[in-house]
Design a protein around this motif. Sequence first.
Motif, PDB file in Angstrom:
ATOM      1  N   GLU A 142       0.827  -1.202   0.000  1.00 54.97           N
ATOM      2  CA  GLU A 142       0.000   0.000   0.000  1.00 54.97           C
ATOM      3  C   GLU A 142       0.867   1.260   0.000  1.00 54.97           C
ATOM      4  O   GLU A 142       0.565   2.235  -0.698  1.00 54.97           O
ATOM      5  CB  GLU A 142      -0.924  -0.003   1.217  1.00 54.97           C
ATOM      6  CG  GLU A 142      -2.018  -1.045   1.165  1.00 54.97           C
ATOM      7  CD  GLU A 142      -2.718  -1.227   2.492  1.00 54.97           C
ATOM      8  OE1 GLU A 142      -3.822  -1.791   2.492  1.00 54.97           O
ATOM      9  OE2 GLU A 142      -2.160  -0.805   3.536  1.00 54.97           O
ATOM     10  N   ALA A 143       1.925   1.237   0.792  1.00 55.58           N
ATOM     11  CA  ALA A 143       2.801   2.405   0.870  1.00 55.58           C
ATOM     12  C   ALA A 143       3.537   2.631  -0.440  1.00 55.58           C
ATOM     13  O   ALA A 143       3.603   3.753  -0.958  1.00 55.58           O
ATOM     14  CB  ALA A 143       3.784   2.241   2.018  1.00 55.58           C
ATOM     15  N   GLU A 144       4.083   1.562  -1.018  1.00 53.51           N
ATOM     16  CA  GLU A 144       4.874   1.702  -2.238  1.00 53.51           C
ATOM     17  C   GLU A 144       4.019   2.051  -3.444  1.00 53.51           C
ATOM     18  O   GLU A 144       4.520   2.635  -4.411  1.00 53.51           O
ATOM     19  CB  GLU A 144       5.675   0.423  -2.487  1.00 53.51           C
ATOM     20  CG  GLU A 144       6.773   0.212  -1.457  1.00 53.51           C
ATOM     21  CD  GLU A 144       7.642  -0.996  -1.737  1.00 53.51           C
ATOM     22  OE1 GLU A 144       7.276  -1.780  -2.634  1.00 53.51           O
ATOM     23  OE2 GLU A 144       8.684  -1.137  -1.059  1.00 53.51           O
ATOM     24  N   ALA A 145       2.722   1.715  -3.384  1.00 55.72           N
ATOM     25  CA  ALA A 145       1.834   2.062  -4.495  1.00 55.72           C
ATOM     26  C   ALA A 145       1.708   3.569  -4.663  1.00 55.72           C
ATOM     27  O   ALA A 145       1.377   4.061  -5.751  1.00 55.72           O
ATOM     28  CB  ALA A 145       0.458   1.444  -4.269  1.00 55.72           C
ATOM     29  N   ARG A 146       1.970   4.321  -3.607  1.00 55.76           N
ATOM     30  CA  ARG A 146       1.882   5.777  -3.690  1.00 55.76           C
ATOM     31  C   ARG A 146       3.069   6.374  -4.429  1.00 55.76           C
ATOM     32  O   ARG A 146       3.000   7.523  -4.884  1.00 55.76           O
ATOM     33  CB  ARG A 146       1.819   6.378  -2.281  1.00 55.76           C
ATOM     34  CG  ARG A 146       0.636   5.923  -1.440  1.00 55.76           C
ATOM     35  CD  ARG A 146       0.565   6.762  -0.179  1.00 55.76           C
ATOM     36  NE  ARG A 146      -0.422   6.261   0.764  1.00 55.76           N
ATOM     37  CZ  ARG A 146      -0.754   6.859   1.906  1.00 55.76           C
ATOM     38  NH1 ARG A 146      -0.141   7.994   2.228  1.00 55.76           N
ATOM     39  NH2 ARG A 146      -1.653   6.348   2.714  1.00 55.76           N
ATOM     40  N   TYR A 147       4.157   5.624  -4.505  1.00 51.74           N
ATOM     41  CA  TYR A 147       5.390   6.139  -5.110  1.00 51.74           C
ATOM     42  C   TYR A 147       5.929   5.126  -6.108  1.00 51.74           C
ATOM     43  O   TYR A 147       6.896   4.422  -5.843  1.00 51.74           O
ATOM     44  CB  TYR A 147       6.425   6.441  -4.025  1.00 51.74           C
ATOM     45  CG  TYR A 147       5.938   7.464  -3.031  1.00 51.74           C
ATOM     46  CD1 TYR A 147       5.991   8.819  -3.332  1.00 51.74           C
ATOM     47  CD2 TYR A 147       5.396   7.071  -1.815  1.00 51.74           C
ATOM     48  CE1 TYR A 147       5.530   9.765  -2.438  1.00 51.74           C
ATOM     49  CE2 TYR A 147       4.924   8.013  -0.912  1.00 51.74           C
ATOM     50  CZ  TYR A 147       4.990   9.355  -1.234  1.00 51.74           C
ATOM     51  OH  TYR A 147       4.518  10.296  -0.340  1.00 51.74           O
ATOM     52  N   PRO A 148       5.297   5.042  -7.280  1.00 52.51           N
ATOM     53  CA  PRO A 148       5.759   4.071  -8.283  1.00 52.51           C
ATOM     54  C   PRO A 148       7.131   4.458  -8.823  1.00 52.51           C
ATOM     55  O   PRO A 148       7.555   5.609  -8.743  1.00 52.51           O
ATOM     56  CB  PRO A 148       4.681   4.167  -9.374  1.00 52.51           C
ATOM     57  CG  PRO A 148       4.112   5.541  -9.218  1.00 52.51           C
ATOM     58  CD  PRO A 148       4.148   5.830  -7.750  1.00 52.51           C
ATOM     59  N   GLY A 149       7.799   3.478  -9.388  1.00 51.20           N
ATOM     60  CA  GLY A 149       9.121   3.711  -9.960  1.00 51.20           C
ATOM     61  C   GLY A 149      10.173   2.905  -9.243  1.00 51.20           C
ATOM     62  O   GLY A 149       9.909   2.247  -8.237  1.00 51.20           O
ATOM     63  N   PRO A 150      11.388   2.949  -9.767  1.00 55.61           N
ATOM     64  CA  PRO A 150      12.477   2.155  -9.173  1.00 55.61           C
ATOM     65  C   PRO A 150      12.815   2.621  -7.775  1.00 55.61           C
ATOM     66  O   PRO A 150      12.794   3.817  -7.470  1.00 55.61           O
ATOM     67  CB  PRO A 150      13.643   2.377 -10.135  1.00 55.61           C
ATOM     68  CG  PRO A 150      13.340   3.689 -10.792  1.00 55.61           C
ATOM     69  CD  PRO A 150      11.845   3.743 -10.910  1.00 55.61           C
ATOM     70  N   ARG A 151      13.092   1.676  -6.899  1.00 55.49           N
ATOM     71  CA  ARG A 151      13.522   2.007  -5.538  1.00 55.49           C
ATOM     72  C   ARG A 151      14.477   0.925  -5.066  1.00 55.49           C
ATOM     73  O   ARG A 151      14.299  -0.261  -5.375  1.00 55.49           O
ATOM     74  CB  ARG A 151      12.337   2.127  -4.577  1.00 55.49           C
ATOM     75  CG  ARG A 151      11.520   0.863  -4.439  1.00 55.49           C
ATOM     76  CD  ARG A 151      10.447   1.019  -3.374  1.00 55.49           C
ATOM     77  NE  ARG A 151       9.595   2.156  -3.585  1.00 55.49           N
ATOM     78  CZ  ARG A 151       8.565   2.179  -4.431  1.00 55.49           C
ATOM     79  NH1 ARG A 151       8.308   1.087  -5.150  1.00 55.49           N
ATOM     80  NH2 ARG A 151       7.823   3.229  -4.582  1.00 55.49           N
TER      81      ARG A 151
END
Length: 283
Positions: A88-97
């Motif tokens: 849920e948290a990562e869905a707010r900030y798509p892209g490579p991490r």
Amino acid sequence: MTSAPEQTYESILVDSDGPVGTITLNRPDQLNSWDWLMSAEIGHALGRFDADDGIRAIILTGAGRAFCAGAGLLPAGRTFDGSLTREEAEARYPGPRRPADRIRTPVISAVNGHAVGAGMTMALRADIIVAAEEAKLGFVFNRRGVIPDADLLWSLPRLIGYSRAMDLLLTGRIFSGTEAVELGIASRAVPAAAVVETANRIAADIAANVAPVSAAITKLVARHFLEETDRNAALELERDLFRWAGRQADAPEGVNAFREKRDPRWTLSKTKDFPVDLFDDRI
């Protein structure tokens, strides 16, 4: 400092000053408590900085009197129940991490105050740690009824030795920034007021004087070698990478800058020129 363009976060602040990027944990009223949202935001910010050839060093620090006091305490003891999922948290900030230890840019943890639990695991992802002498640090997981996570049971014994690691992990005791240096966890301990200034000085030195691709190879391969059991294979890879570096434009530039007593003008790009054919850091 000037803000990094077109991106705001809820739990962190992100700024850049020339070639140095800074990520500040920004929940001072909660001692910068960690959760999956903060983790996702840090990963996203690190990814943006790492994709920018203009950023040559990154500082991670905390707002207020703490670096990070661990996982946020939820009502009725629900600290570790997964109320906010990673997905849920990562869905707010798509892209490579990627975490700090997997990116090409050197990362410095400026542990300006208390750091326990998740705060310590976060700090340990950095390549260099500057800690406040009087900071209270601890791997307190066993005192909270869980166990050390984020690969601490694997990584900490390799970093400081089994006996010292067990002294910290089994007991969950609190230790100071000064002792962290003695144990080999932190690189330097300074008064709290000087932590960020010291980290900035180190970052500026790296940014000005260290070839970006050389720095990327050094940090990533050194981490990789923590897992390499074949010394001959490690030596061969190191030799291959040294030969590769010696044939690139930054090698003569480094020598010429030294001889001419001037700042080097590096031309290799950490994003475009990393030798993935010899060491693929994307795996």
